[in-house]
Design an enzyme around this catalytic site. Structure first.
Site, PDB file in Angstrom:
ATOM      1  N   ASP A   1       6.395   0.570   7.043  1.00 41.04           N
ATOM      2  CA  ASP A   1       4.628   0.170   6.886  1.00 41.04           C
ATOM      3  C   ASP A   1       4.127   1.184   5.698  1.00 41.04           C
ATOM      4  OD1 ASP A   1       2.233  -0.636   6.989  1.00 41.04           O
ATOM      5  OD2 ASP A   1       1.612   0.284   8.761  1.00 41.04           O
TER       6      ASP A   1
ATOM      7  N   GLU B   1      -5.242   1.481   2.498  1.00 43.40           N
ATOM      8  CA  GLU B   1      -5.202   0.394   3.111  1.00 43.40           C
ATOM      9  C   GLU B   1      -5.375   0.659   4.733  1.00 43.40           C
ATOM     10  OE1 GLU B   1      -3.588  -2.924   5.684  1.00 43.40           O
ATOM     11  OE2 GLU B   1      -2.887  -0.889   5.389  1.00 43.40           O
ATOM     12  N   GLU B   2      -4.753   1.766   5.179  1.00 43.18           N
ATOM     13  CA  GLU B   2      -4.728   2.201   6.481  1.00 43.18           C
ATOM     14  C   GLU B   2      -6.082   2.901   6.764  1.00 43.18           C
ATOM     15  OE1 GLU B   2      -2.571   1.390   8.259  1.00 43.18           O
ATOM     16  OE2 GLU B   2      -0.601   1.633   7.217  1.00 43.18           O
TER      17      GLU B   2
ATOM     18  N   GLU C   1       2.064  -7.364   3.302  1.00 43.17           N
ATOM     19  CA  GLU C   1       2.869  -6.822   4.421  1.00 43.17           C
ATOM     20  C   GLU C   1       2.518  -7.770   5.488  1.00 43.17           C
ATOM     21  OE1 GLU C   1       1.313  -3.397   6.161  1.00 43.17           O
ATOM     22  OE2 GLU C   1      -0.767  -3.544   5.323  1.00 43.17           O
TER      23      GLU C   1
ATOM     24  N   ASP D   1      -0.465   4.290   0.926  1.00 45.94           N
ATOM     25  CA  ASP D   1      -0.837   5.395   2.149  1.00 45.94           C
ATOM     26  C   ASP D   1      -0.055   5.022   3.223  1.00 45.94           C
ATOM     27  OD1 ASP D   1      -2.286   2.949   2.074  1.00 45.94           O
ATOM     28  OD2 ASP D   1      -3.720   4.059   3.260  1.00 45.94           O
TER      29      ASP D   1
ATOM     30  N   HIS E   1       0.672  -1.210  -0.050  1.00 43.30           N
ATOM     31  CA  HIS E   1      -0.018  -0.036   0.166  1.00 43.30           C
ATOM     32  C   HIS E   1       0.823   1.239   0.134  1.00 43.30           C
ATOM     33  CE1 HIS E   1       0.341   0.561   4.546  1.00 43.30           C
ATOM     34  NE2 HIS E   1       0.261  -0.618   4.655  1.00 43.30           N
TER      35      HIS E   1
HETATM   36 ZN   LIG Z   1       0.664  -1.485   6.275  1.00 50.32          ZN
END
Ligand SMILES: [Zn+2]
Length: 465
Positions: free
Chosen positions: A133, A167-168, A195, A103, A101
């Site tokens: 991340d 995704e977040e 992830e 974002d 991802h």
């Molecule tokens: Zn992540």
């Protein structure tokens, strides 16, 4: 891909690949791309407030440079995703999805020791929000694809690369939308890596020897965000009231918060217990092992590795929101609460029945948001290939399948029948706590971790040379 195809030859050993200009450039790009992606602020504040497009354009440009034809797909203004397909050498092999991802979660600069969007490279570390991340992984994949293009190398399977928005938050502008509206881009994909997994966890064996464990995500608990509501009789706070909505709701919330969920070992959590026990030289569950009685004590003996399994041997239900009343001398006629529930594969019915019991007659509950649990085979060849690739570059380490406490984009791609794994390889030094870096202050990633990750990914995706 450029020029004549060439798959790895026998002489291309992992050791030989450790040298040479090609690899220097792979390393340099993995680090530089991480840094440059961090500098593109893609903060996702939730509720649709995010903008990944500049990062998506950045990624698409680098894929185009490698001779690919990436698609930039915008689900809403500014919310962009990128998908590209790299043809493999074996037309009969199913395709593999590699997703990451774009974002990141918000960062509060005043709490950081370096500006969170600086992407600064200092003391062997790349600093900034998204370093682990997961812009580091996106950067490794971009650098790797270009490494293959320069060397005329190709993976065996078709690789579909997807860089996603949102995704977040809910994935509504990212993977969920992609899987629903552009399923054709993932045609032929049977498995996916993303992830949460493939990084080093430092623990100690029963005899005190240091042990390196690489957890690989092979399952995810499902999400069950619940809304509880109680109704009662409104009235003056000074009067006797036996139909008080606040009291009824509070009692139910207290029961839920205090509930100890039973241990439920799934194939993945059972493999995790066995794998960690074996890595640490602790006695693995054997005949006579009673999960309800013995699991907690076994996990207590895992030390630093305990958190790899402890949160996922049970469902969970954390009270997080309370809403009722507005004035201290007025009894309101309604009260509501929010519960963050997480549900193990196979435990959905039990979860709902338990909630019925815990809430009782006075309180209603409903799902506010729900996503299903995931479970992928741990005995599949793709899992063996991830293990082999990690151990090739970190001999003596242990690779263990784990269930993730929460969810990732893998859940969205699972809707297309794609088995998801958490595999973003990073070799981390002792003292750098991967879990604390996620969404944490001073998020950073060692340059060495990126070098390691790029090599492991290369070996995993192209196969042993
Ligand atoms: Zn992540």
């Amino acid at each position: 891909m450029h020029e004549a195809e060439r798959t790895g030859t026998a002489s291309d050993t992992a050791a030989a690949l450790e040298t040479g200009e090609g690899l220097d450039r792979l390393d340099e790009e993995a680090v530089r791309f991480t840094s440059e992606l961090i500098r593109i602020d893609t903060t996702n504040r939730g509720g649709g407030d995010g903008r990944e497009r500049p990062a998506a354009e950045y990624a698409a440009e680098r894929l185009s440079d490698a001779g690919l034809a990436p698609r930039l797909l915008e689900s809403a203004p500014g919310r962009a995703n990128v998908v590209a397909r790299i043809p493999g050498t074996d037309p009969d092999a199913p395709a593999l999805l590699v997703h990451g991802h774009l974002d990141v979660v918000p960062a509060e600069p005043s709490r950081w020791s370096r500006p969170p969007f600086s992407g600064e490279v200092a003391d062997g570390l790349v600093w900034g929000r998204g370093a682990v991340d997961m812009k580091g992984t996106v950067a490794m994949v971009l650098a790797l694809v270009r490494f293959w293009a320069r060397g005329g190398l190709r993976p065996r399977r078709d690789i579909v690369v997807a860089f996603t928005a949102d995704e977040e938050d809910s994935a509504a502008y990212g993977a969920e939308w992609l899987a629903r509206e552009h399923a054709e881009l993932f045609a032929g994909c049977t498995e996916a890596v993303g992830e949460s997994g493939g990084h080093t966890v430092h623990a100690r064996a029963a005899d005190g020897t240091p042990v390196r464990i690489y957890p690989v995500g092979a399952g995810e608990r499902g999400t069950a965000w619940l809304r509880l509501s109680a109704r009662g009789t409104a009235g003056h706070g000074s009067k006797t009231n036996t139909d008080n909505a606040v009291s009824a709701l509070a009692a139910a919330v207290a029961r839920i918060g205090a509930h100890t969920w039973p241990v439920r070992l799934t194939p993945v959590t059972r493999a995790a217990l066995d794998g960690v026990a074996a890595a640490l030289g602790v006695d693995a569950p054997a005949a006579g092992f009673d999960p309800q009685r013995d699991t907690d004590a076994l996990i207590d003996g895992f030390g630093a590795a305990a958190e790899l399994v402890r949160p996922t041997v049970r469902c969970s239900s954390a009270p997080t929101v309370l809403e009722a009343g507005g004035k201290v001398n007025v009894v309101p006629d309604r009260a509501s609460a929010g519960i963050d529930g997480r549900v193990l594969p196979g435990a959905e019915e039990e979860f709902a029945a338990t909630l019925d019991e815990l809430t009782g007659d006075r309180v209603q509950w409903e799902y506010q948001h729900r996503s299903r649990p995931l479970q992928s085979p741990v005995d599949a060849p793709v899992f063996a290939a991830m293990r082999e690739a990690l151990l090739a570059f970190d001999p003596g380490a242990h690779v263990v399948p784990v269930c993730l406490t929460g969810g990732t984009d893998a859940k969205q791609f699972a809707e297309l029948g794609i088995a998801g794994y958490g595999f973003s390889p990073l070799r981390l030094p002792p003292g750098l706590d991967h879990g604390a870096l996620f969404h944490g202050v001073d998020e950073r990633i060692p340059v060495e971790a990126l070098r390691f990750g790029a090599r492991v990914l290369d070996r995993f995706l192209r196969g042993p040379s």
